[in-house]
Design a protein around this motif. Structure first.
Motif, mmCIF file in Angstrom:
data_model
loop_
_atom_site.group_PDB
_atom_site.id
_atom_site.type_symbol
_atom_site.label_atom_id
_atom_site.label_comp_id
_atom_site.label_asym_id
_atom_site.label_seq_id
_atom_site.Cartn_x
_atom_site.Cartn_y
_atom_site.Cartn_z
ATOM 1 N N SER A 371 0.807 -1.227 0.000
ATOM 2 C CA SER A 371 0.000 0.000 0.000
ATOM 3 C C SER A 371 0.839 1.277 0.000
ATOM 4 O O SER A 371 0.325 2.355 -0.274
ATOM 5 C CB SER A 371 -0.939 0.009 1.216
ATOM 6 O OG SER A 371 -0.198 -0.057 2.427
ATOM 7 N N MET A 372 2.122 1.185 0.299
ATOM 8 C CA MET A 372 2.970 2.378 0.331
ATOM 9 C C MET A 372 3.227 2.880 -1.086
ATOM 10 O O MET A 372 3.542 2.101 -1.987
ATOM 11 C CB MET A 372 4.292 2.069 1.034
ATOM 12 C CG MET A 372 5.265 3.238 1.108
ATOM 13 S SD MET A 372 4.609 4.715 1.930
ATOM 14 C CE MET A 372 4.371 4.101 3.606
ATOM 15 N N HIS A 373 3.119 4.203 -1.279
ATOM 16 C CA HIS A 373 3.311 4.778 -2.612
ATOM 17 C C HIS A 373 4.755 4.561 -3.071
ATOM 18 O O HIS A 373 5.699 4.730 -2.295
ATOM 19 C CB HIS A 373 2.983 6.273 -2.606
ATOM 20 C CG HIS A 373 2.832 6.847 -3.981
ATOM 21 N ND1 HIS A 373 3.901 7.281 -4.724
ATOM 22 C CD2 HIS A 373 1.726 7.034 -4.756
ATOM 23 C CE1 HIS A 373 3.480 7.734 -5.888
ATOM 24 N NE2 HIS A 373 2.151 7.589 -5.930
ATOM 25 N N PRO A 374 4.950 4.202 -4.349
ATOM 26 C CA PRO A 374 6.303 3.930 -4.862
ATOM 27 C C PRO A 374 7.277 5.088 -4.685
ATOM 28 O O PRO A 374 8.491 4.864 -4.596
ATOM 29 C CB PRO A 374 6.062 3.635 -6.345
ATOM 30 C CG PRO A 374 4.633 3.193 -6.432
ATOM 31 C CD PRO A 374 3.907 3.943 -5.374
ATOM 32 N N SER A 375 6.760 6.329 -4.633
ATOM 33 C CA SER A 375 7.664 7.473 -4.520
ATOM 34 C C SER A 375 8.463 7.430 -3.221
ATOM 35 O O SER A 375 9.637 7.820 -3.183
ATOM 36 C CB SER A 375 6.871 8.787 -4.621
ATOM 37 O OG SER A 375 5.929 8.895 -3.561
ATOM 38 N N TYR A 376 7.855 6.938 -2.145
ATOM 39 C CA TYR A 376 8.566 6.835 -0.871
ATOM 40 C C TYR A 376 9.579 5.689 -0.899
ATOM 41 O O TYR A 376 10.653 5.774 -0.309
ATOM 42 C CB TYR A 376 7.583 6.647 0.279
ATOM 43 C CG TYR A 376 6.732 7.862 0.530
ATOM 44 C CD1 TYR A 376 7.247 8.963 1.215
ATOM 45 C CD2 TYR A 376 5.425 7.922 0.066
ATOM 46 C CE1 TYR A 376 6.477 10.092 1.442
ATOM 47 C CE2 TYR A 376 4.641 9.051 0.287
ATOM 48 C CZ TYR A 376 5.174 10.129 0.966
ATOM 49 O OH TYR A 376 4.403 11.251 1.174
ATOM 50 N N LYS A 377 9.228 4.606 -1.582
ATOM 51 C CA LYS A 377 10.161 3.494 -1.721
ATOM 52 C C LYS A 377 11.399 3.935 -2.497
ATOM 53 O O LYS A 377 12.540 3.589 -2.136
ATOM 54 C CB LYS A 377 9.487 2.320 -2.435
ATOM 55 C CG LYS A 377 8.289 1.730 -1.703
ATOM 56 C CD LYS A 377 7.666 0.597 -2.515
ATOM 57 C CE LYS A 377 6.417 0.053 -1.850
ATOM 58 N NZ LYS A 377 5.779 -1.017 -2.657
#
Length: 450
Positions: A371-377
């Motif tokens: 569920s975490m947005h790819p931008s933070y990854k």
């Protein structure tokens, strides 16, 4: 068995080997087929063997453990009830040990499921190392434990050898990188130089220096933490301005863990742990600080004990979740919320026992990788690259995870990079599917096996 085999080397060679082996075989059959409580026949003379064992123990000055073994062996030779067959005799029913075997099977089955995450026989090792060992064995790698206490392994396939410490420290990281990540001041400076957001703050090497800083932060939200420790040890977080007494106590706790202490601005938001491996984020965890929820009947202390009954909770990173303590930091947190450890907590009321959400201090783990947005990854992976880290944990405070992170507006703050990120908490989560990390590390170390 070891002592027995050594004693055979100690004894003189047998003459007329074929004749001696034939006589020994016949004697073995006679004893094996006799009743378990039948005394040994006269021709079964054990004196030479016992004397060899005794001389071995004395010659090599072996520990008293071996003398105890020899004493037990002598007692069993005199009293057949003490032998293994003698001990099993009461469990034989209708010429069968089936009932005894089933009982033991059920006992071992229950034991196996008391901690299904553990690698049986290696429970004394840190859980991430147990997981790596399990996956290495499944993969067909050769494994040697070089130092059990230090979590140091040797893995090899053919002529390819890799050394691994703590499950994720390998030859892929150069020596200075874990040292840099262990030093929070160095980490902040490296990240800040690469234009990544880090909290403002100051470093102090004495309690007096830290107390002198109080007038500058007495009306602010702050975090007090040791400079170089891991696992969330010694951290105090004040979301409301701290009194001088509370601030002093926080400094004392931090200094008990390290010779230098950081006092930083408190960053509001939710803390997430990103696990980065070889430039890619492989897992994201929401960590909820240690807490209890009232039921109107039990005290805070009793609620902690109830929560600690969870079989996933243990100590010293040998279980997916850690036992919740009621130490100085937890009591300070309770006091700030108006409660004591022996107060009955009203039904539905939640109290935090820690501000820091480390699993190692009793927090709960929730897998949010999908569920975490790819931008933070991507941001977490870029931070690890800026540090030069091959495998590490990146701790981000995110006020609103629904907002996209950009280079111009990262929408988060990095509070720490962790060189020993406890991979097990990404796999065995309190909530969520969990992510397998250790197989990916092995795949990177031994690509020729895939």
């Amino acid at each position: 068995v070891h002592l027995f085999l050594l004693s055979l080397l100690w004894l003189d060679d047998v003459e007329n080997v074929d004749t001696a082996l034939k006589a020994a075989h016949d004697l073995n059959q006679k004893i094996a087929c006799s009743h378990p409580l039948t005394a040994l026949p006269d021709e079964a003379d054990s004196s030479a063997l016992l004397q060899a064992m005794e001389e071995l123990i004395q010659h090599f000055e072996l520990p008293t453990y071996y003398q105890t073994l020899l004493k037990q062996l002598k007692e069993a030779l005199l009293n057949p009830q003490l032998t293994l067959s003698g001990q099993l005799l009461p469990y034989i029913h209708q010429d069968s040990l089936m009932a005894f075997g089933l009982e033991k099977a059920e006992e071992y089955h229950r034991y196996a499921w008391t901690a299904p995450y553990a690698l049986k026989g290696y429970e004394n090792m840190e859980l991430s190392t147990q997981m790596l060992l399990f996956d290495a064995i499944q993969k067909g790698l050769n494994v040697e434990i070089l130092d059990e206490n230090d979590q140091f392994l040797k893995l090899w396939h053919g002529h390819h050898v890799e050394y691994v410490k703590n499950g994720n420290m390998t030859s892929k990281d150069n020596y200075v990188i874990p040292l840099a990540m262990a030093n929070k001041t160095v980490t902040k400076k490296i990240l800040a130089a690469a234009d990544f957001p880090v909290p403002a703050g100051s470093e102090f090497s004495s309690l007096e220096e830290g107390l002198a800083y109080y007038p500058l932060i007495k009306n602010r939200q702050i975090v007090v933490k040791p400079k170089s420790t891991n696992f969330g040890l010694g951290i105090s977080i004040f979301q409301e301005p701290a009194s001088l007494e509370a601030y002093r106590k926080a400094l004392e706790i931090a200094f008990s863990e390290d010779a230098a202490v950081l006092v930083e601005e408190f960053i509001a938001g939710t803390e997430y742990r990103f696990f980065v491996l070889d430039g890619q984020c492989e897992a994201v965890l929401l960590r909820v600080a240690a807490n209890v929820v009232g039921d109107g009947q039990h005290t805070v202390r009793e609620l902690v004990a109830i929560k600690n009954d969870n079989p996933l909770r243990g100590r010293d990173h040998r279980s997916p979740l850690e036992i919740i303590e009621l130490g100085d930091i937890e009591l300070l947190m309770l006091d700030q919320q108006g409660y004591g450890p022996d107060d009955i907590l009203p039904a539905g009321v939640k109290v935090d026992l820690r501000r820091n959400s480390n699993i190692s201090t009793g927090g709960d783990s929730i897998d949010v990788t999908d569920s975490m947005h790819p931008s933070y990854k991507e941001l977490a992976a870029d931070m690890a690259k800026a540090m030069g880290a091959w495998a590490c944990g990146v701790d981000l405070i995110i006020p609103d995870s629904s907002a996209i992170s950009t280079k111009e507006n990262p929408n988060c703050t990095c509070i720490e990079l962790n060189f020993n990120p406890s991979m097990y908490m990404h796999t065995y989560c309190a909530e969520g599917p969990g992510q397998s990390i250790t197989p990916k590390i092995l795949a990177k170390l031994f690509p020729e096996m895939d």
